[in-house]
Design an enzyme around this catalytic site. Structure first.
Site, PDB file in Angstrom:
ATOM      1  N   HIS A 245       0.853  -1.197   0.000  1.00 49.34           N
ATOM      2  CA  HIS A 245       0.000   0.000   0.000  1.00 49.34           C
ATOM      3  C   HIS A 245       0.887   1.245   0.000  1.00 49.34           C
ATOM      4  O   HIS A 245       1.933   1.271   0.648  1.00 49.34           O
ATOM      5  CB  HIS A 245      -0.918  -0.011   1.217  1.00 49.34           C
TER       6      HIS A 245
ATOM      7  N   GLU B 174      -4.248   1.894  -7.479  1.00 55.38           N
ATOM      8  CA  GLU B 174      -4.586   3.009  -6.595  1.00 55.38           C
ATOM      9  C   GLU B 174      -3.696   4.205  -6.916  1.00 55.38           C
ATOM     10  O   GLU B 174      -2.599   4.323  -6.352  1.00 55.38           O
ATOM     11  CB  GLU B 174      -4.353   2.610  -5.129  1.00 55.38           C
TER      12      GLU B 174
HETATM   13  P1  PGA Z   1      -9.751   5.762   0.213  1.00 50.92           P
HETATM   14  O1  PGA Z   1      -8.560   4.711   0.476  1.00 50.92           O
HETATM   15  O2  PGA Z   1     -10.932   4.964  -0.268  1.00 50.92           O
HETATM   16  O3  PGA Z   1      -9.985   6.390   1.557  1.00 50.92           O
HETATM   17  O4  PGA Z   1      -9.274   6.711  -0.801  1.00 50.92           O
HETATM   18  C1  PGA Z   1      -8.285   3.672  -0.395  1.00 50.92           C
HETATM   19  C2  PGA Z   1      -7.055   2.936   0.031  1.00 50.92           C
HETATM   20  O5  PGA Z   1      -6.102   3.595   0.491  1.00 50.92           O
HETATM   21  O6  PGA Z   1      -6.992   1.710  -0.050  1.00 50.92           O
END
Ligand code: PGA
Length: 226
Positions: free
Chosen positions: A86, A147
């Site tokens: 992440h 992401e």
């Molecule tokens: P968010 O986070 O939905 O708050 O943008 C997503 C993540 O970091 O997995």
């Protein structure tokens, strides 16, 4: 059916979790739900009708690693999925490729499915960044979560077309390199509004949801909108 991964990050108290579990019982969905609470709350989800995930795993097998949680410990708590790489771990703990590779190895050893996060910063060229992040990683059993870093927790979600373009790039890149056909999820400020639009895409296999996953009301809306 889409994959919906809920990433609670470092939120909620024991009391919040107990209420949350109770309230989830009233949400009915055909989508595949995976909840990733903080480590101490994993056992609370024992009898829940959805799958359990963790937000991280140690790169090491069991042994002298204070503060760490191993893949086999997670397995013994019925964890089926684990988020790896992440951007918050990369930024706040300088987690590097070698570490991510080891974590995926540990998960594969015990049969937990890694959810590998990849994504570029605002001004970066996504193809270059993602190709680097996907190289030399064992992706055999891995789900990939796209992401874009600028979209996490900001409300700054890319367009459906842009996410589809990147998801297709990831799928093609991995297929050409390895012959594998990974699932690709989208994560970054998912809400009921954008989940409705994005869930209509055939290229996007589901979502990794952070902030919105903390509220049952939001989750009800998201699941309904899909
Ligand atoms: P968010 O986070 O939905 O708050 O943008 C997503 C993540 O970091 O997995």
């Amino acid at each position: 059916m889409k994959e919906i991964i809920l990433n609670h990050k470092m939120n909620m108290t024991k009391q919040d979790i107990e209420t949350y579990i109770e309230e989830w019982k009233h949400i009915k969905t055909d989508h595949h739900i995976v909840i990733c609470p903080s480590f101490p709350y994993l056992p609370y989800f024992k009898d829940c009708p959805y799958d359990l995930g963790s937000q991280d795993v140690s790169a090491f097998p069991n042994g002298p690693h204070t503060g760490e949680v191993s893949a086999s410990q997670l397995k013994s708590l019925n964890v089926k999925y684990t988020i790896v790489g992440h951007s918050e771990k990369k930024e706040q703990y300088q987690e590097e490729r070698g570490m991510i590779q080891e974590k995926i190895k540990r998960l594969n050893e015990v049969g937990i499915i890694p959810i590998l996060c990849v994504g570029e910063k605002q001004k970066e060229e996504y193809k270059e960044v993602l190709a680097k992040e996907l190289n030399d990683i064992d992706l055999k059993h891995t789900i990939i979560a796209y992401e874009p870093i600028y979209a996490i927790g900001t409300g700054n979600t890319p367009s459906k077309e842009r996410i589809e373009e990147v998801a297709a790039f990831i799928k093609n890149y991995v297929r050409e390199k390895t012959g594998l056909k990974p699932k690709v999820l989208y994560g970054g400020s998912v809400t009921s509004d954008n989940a409705n639009i994005l869930s209509q895409s055939e290229v996007i296999d589901g979502f990794l949801i952070g902030g919105a996953s903390l509220s049952i009301e939001n989750m009800k809306k998201i699941v309904k909108s899909m």
